[in-house]
Write an enzyme that holds these catalytic residues in place. Structure first.
Site, PDB file in Angstrom:
ATOM      1  N   PHE A 154       1.045 -11.112  -1.220  1.00  0.00           N
ATOM      2  CA  PHE A 154      -0.019 -10.111  -1.264  1.00  0.00           C
ATOM      3  C   PHE A 154      -0.106  -9.648  -2.713  1.00  0.00           C
ATOM      4  O   PHE A 154       0.860  -9.118  -3.265  1.00  0.00           O
ATOM      5  CB  PHE A 154       0.303  -8.915  -0.370  1.00  0.00           C
ATOM      6  CG  PHE A 154      -0.693  -7.769  -0.492  1.00  0.00           C
ATOM      7  CD1 PHE A 154      -1.603  -7.529   0.523  1.00  0.00           C
ATOM      8  CD2 PHE A 154      -0.724  -6.940  -1.617  1.00  0.00           C
ATOM      9  CE1 PHE A 154      -2.522  -6.484   0.422  1.00  0.00           C
ATOM     10  CE2 PHE A 154      -1.641  -5.907  -1.729  1.00  0.00           C
ATOM     11  CZ  PHE A 154      -2.542  -5.677  -0.702  1.00  0.00           C
ATOM     12  N   GLU A 155      -1.251  -9.838  -3.317  1.00  0.00           N
ATOM     13  CA  GLU A 155      -1.507  -9.218  -4.616  1.00  0.00           C
ATOM     14  C   GLU A 155      -3.004  -9.070  -4.806  1.00  0.00           C
ATOM     15  O   GLU A 155      -3.782  -9.948  -4.447  1.00  0.00           O
ATOM     16  CB  GLU A 155      -0.867  -9.985  -5.782  1.00  0.00           C
ATOM     17  CG  GLU A 155      -1.262 -11.418  -5.940  1.00  0.00           C
ATOM     18  CD  GLU A 155      -0.510 -12.113  -7.094  1.00  0.00           C
ATOM     19  OE1 GLU A 155       0.439 -11.531  -7.651  1.00  0.00           O
ATOM     20  OE2 GLU A 155      -0.885 -13.253  -7.427  1.00  0.00           O
TER      21      GLU A 155
END
Length: 397
Positions: free
Chosen positions: A294-295
C-alpha cells in the site's frame, strides 16, 4: 437423617462451582484478560487506532453532483491513477482487491486503473477487470529492458548468494522474478511510458482488503496538503535480506551530502533501541520500512535527482540480486533521508489488510476488521510493528 453419599458429593461440587464462578466474576482484571489481539508492545505504547478516528484535516475534496462522474470531461479528478503490477493468473485475487476499493472509495471518484504485466494480458483478465469498475482501465506491458537482469550482475555470484541466503531463510531468495520485481518497483516503474504524464499513484496488490468508507479524494488530499508519500503499515524487515543496503547508502551519502533533507527521519532509519539485533545485522539500519504493497505517492519524488542518483548507485551495487533488497526498504530509506518527514502521511483512517497485517481504525465507517488489531497471526508478529518508532521520531503525519 443424613443425605446419601452421592447427593453429598453433588452438593459439594455444586457449591465449589458456585464459589469458582464468584471468583471469576469479582476478581480484578489481570494482564491475561487483555482482549485477543491487543498489542503486546514493549514500554507504554498504545496503538493510536484505539482512539476514535476521523478524517484528516480540511481542505478535503468531495463528490458534489457529477464532479467525479466517470465520463465527465471536466471532472474534479487530479492527475493520478490506481496502479497494479499483476499476472493473468492472479485475476481473481485482484478482483477481490478491486471490489473492496471500488466499494469503499473509487465508485465515488472513478480514478483510472492501470494494470501492468511482464506478459500480455489475457482477454479473460481484461473482461473481468473492466466489469469490476466504471472507471477507465488501461493495460501495459513492462518493457523488456526494464525487467531484464542487468548485464553487470555476475551469474555465479548471484547463484552463490541465493544458496547462502536461502539457508538463512530469506524468503523468495531463489525466485529470480521476485528480484526483478523488487528492482522494477524500486526504480523502474515510474519510467513506464504510460506513466510519464501521471503524477500520483495508489498501489494496489492482488488479495488485499479495504474496510473503511473514505469520502474524500485521497489524491487531492496529497496534493492540497503537499504530501509526498502515504502509508498504512510500517514494519521491520529481515536484516539478512538487506545486510549491505545501509553501508551502500552511507557511501552514497558521503558522496552526496547535499541530498540530505534538513528535516529528515534519519533517527527512524538508524534507530537501534527497539530491535538492536536488526540494526547490528543490517549494518546500522533499523530495517524499518513502509509496507509498500500500500502506498499513495507523488512520483516527482522518485523522478528527483536525489532518488534517481540513489537508485542508480544501489542498482550498480547489485543488492537487488545478491541480497533481496526490496522496494519497501529502498523507498523508505530514501524518503527518510531525502524528504521532509512532515510530507509523509499515515493514512490511519484507511482500513487495510495485506496478510498477515492490518491497519484497522476506530471508526463507524469501518466494517470487517477488528479495531486496533495489527495481525490475526501469531502474537510474536506484534514485534514486527515499527510504527512506535515512526511516531516517536516523526509523529502521526
Amino acid at each position: 437423617m443424613s443425605l446419601p453419599r452421592g447427593m453429598r458429593l453433588l452438593a459439594l461440587l455444586t457449591l465449589g462451582l458456585f464459589v469458582y464462578l464468584l471468583v471469576i466474576l469479582f476478581r480484578s482484571p489481570s494482564k491475561l484478560d487483555t482482549p485477543t489481539g491487543f498489542p503486546k508492545y514493549q514500554g507504554d505504547f498504545r496503538d493510536p487506532n484505539y482512539e476514535p478516528t476521523g478524517e484528516p484535516p480540511e481542505p478535503l475534496r468531495r463528490v458534489d453532483g457529477d464532479n467525479y462522474a466517470p465520463n465527465n470531461p471536466k471532472s474534479a479528478r487530479i492527475n493520478a491513477t490506481l496502479l497494479s503490477l499483476v499476472r493473468n493468473e492472479e485475476v481473481n485475487d485482484l478482483l477481490q482487491s478491486m471490489r473492496d476499493l471500488e466499494r469503499t472509495w473509487n465508485h465515488k471518484f472513478n480514478y483510472p486503473w492501470l494494470f501492468i504485466n511482464d506478459k500480455p494480458f489475457s482477454e479473460e483478465f481484461k473482461r473481468k477487470t473492466r466489469a469490476a469498475t466504471k472507471a477507465e482501465v488501461r493495460y501495459e506491458i513492462v518493457p523488456e529492458d526494464h525487467w531484464a537482469v542487468p548485464s553487470w550482475i555476475n551469474d555465479d555470484l548471484y547463484h552463490e548468494s541465493v544458496e547462502i541466503l536461502t539457508e538463512q531463510n530469506v524468503q523468495y531468495m531463489g525466485k529470480t522474478s521476485y528480484h526483478q520485481m523488487c528492482r522494477w518497483n524500486s526504480g523502474m516503474f515510474y519510467h513506464l511510458p504510460a506513466l510519464q504524464d501521471v503524477r500520483y499513484y495508489w498501489r494496489v496488490e492482488p488479495n488485499v482488503h479495504f474496510f473503511c468508507d473514505v469520502d474524500y479524494d485521497v489524491f487531492a488530499y496529497m496534493q492540497d496538503h503537499n504530501k509526498t508519500y502515504g502509508f498504512t503499515i510500517n514494519l521491520y524487515d529481515s536484516p539478512q535480506s538487506v545486510a549491505t543496503l545501509w553501508p551502500e547508502t552511507e557511501k552514497f551519502i558521503a558522496d552526496h551530502p547535499e541530498y540530505l533533507h534538513k528535516n529528515n527521519a534519519l533517527d527512524w532509519v538508524t534507530d537501534s533501541a527497539t530491535r538492536p539485533e536488526h540494526n547490528l545485522k543490517a549494518g546500522g539500519y533499523s530495517t524499518c520500512h513502509f509496507w509498500s504493497n500500500f502506498e499513495v505517492a507523488d512520483m516527482e519524488f522518485w523522478r528527483s535527482p536525489a532518488y534517481e542518483d540513489y537508485f542508480a548507485h544501489l542498482d550498480r551495487a547489485g543488492g537487488f540480486f545478491y541480497e533481496r533488497w526490496g522496494d519497501a526498504p529502498v523507498h523508505s530509506i530514501a524518503l527518510g533521508l531525502f524528504e521532509d518527514k512532515e510530507k509523509i502521511h499515515w493514512f490511519r483512517d484507511i482500513g487495510y489488510q495485506h496478510i498477515p497485517f492490518f491497519n484497522c481504525p476506530n471508526s463507524p465507517k469501518c466494517k470487517g476488521c477488528k479495531t486496533g488489531v495489527l495481525t490475526d497471526g501469531e502474537p510474536f508478529l506484534y514485534k514486527e510493528d515499527c510504527r512506535p518508532s515512526w511516531f516517536k521520531y516523526a509523529g502521526h503525519g
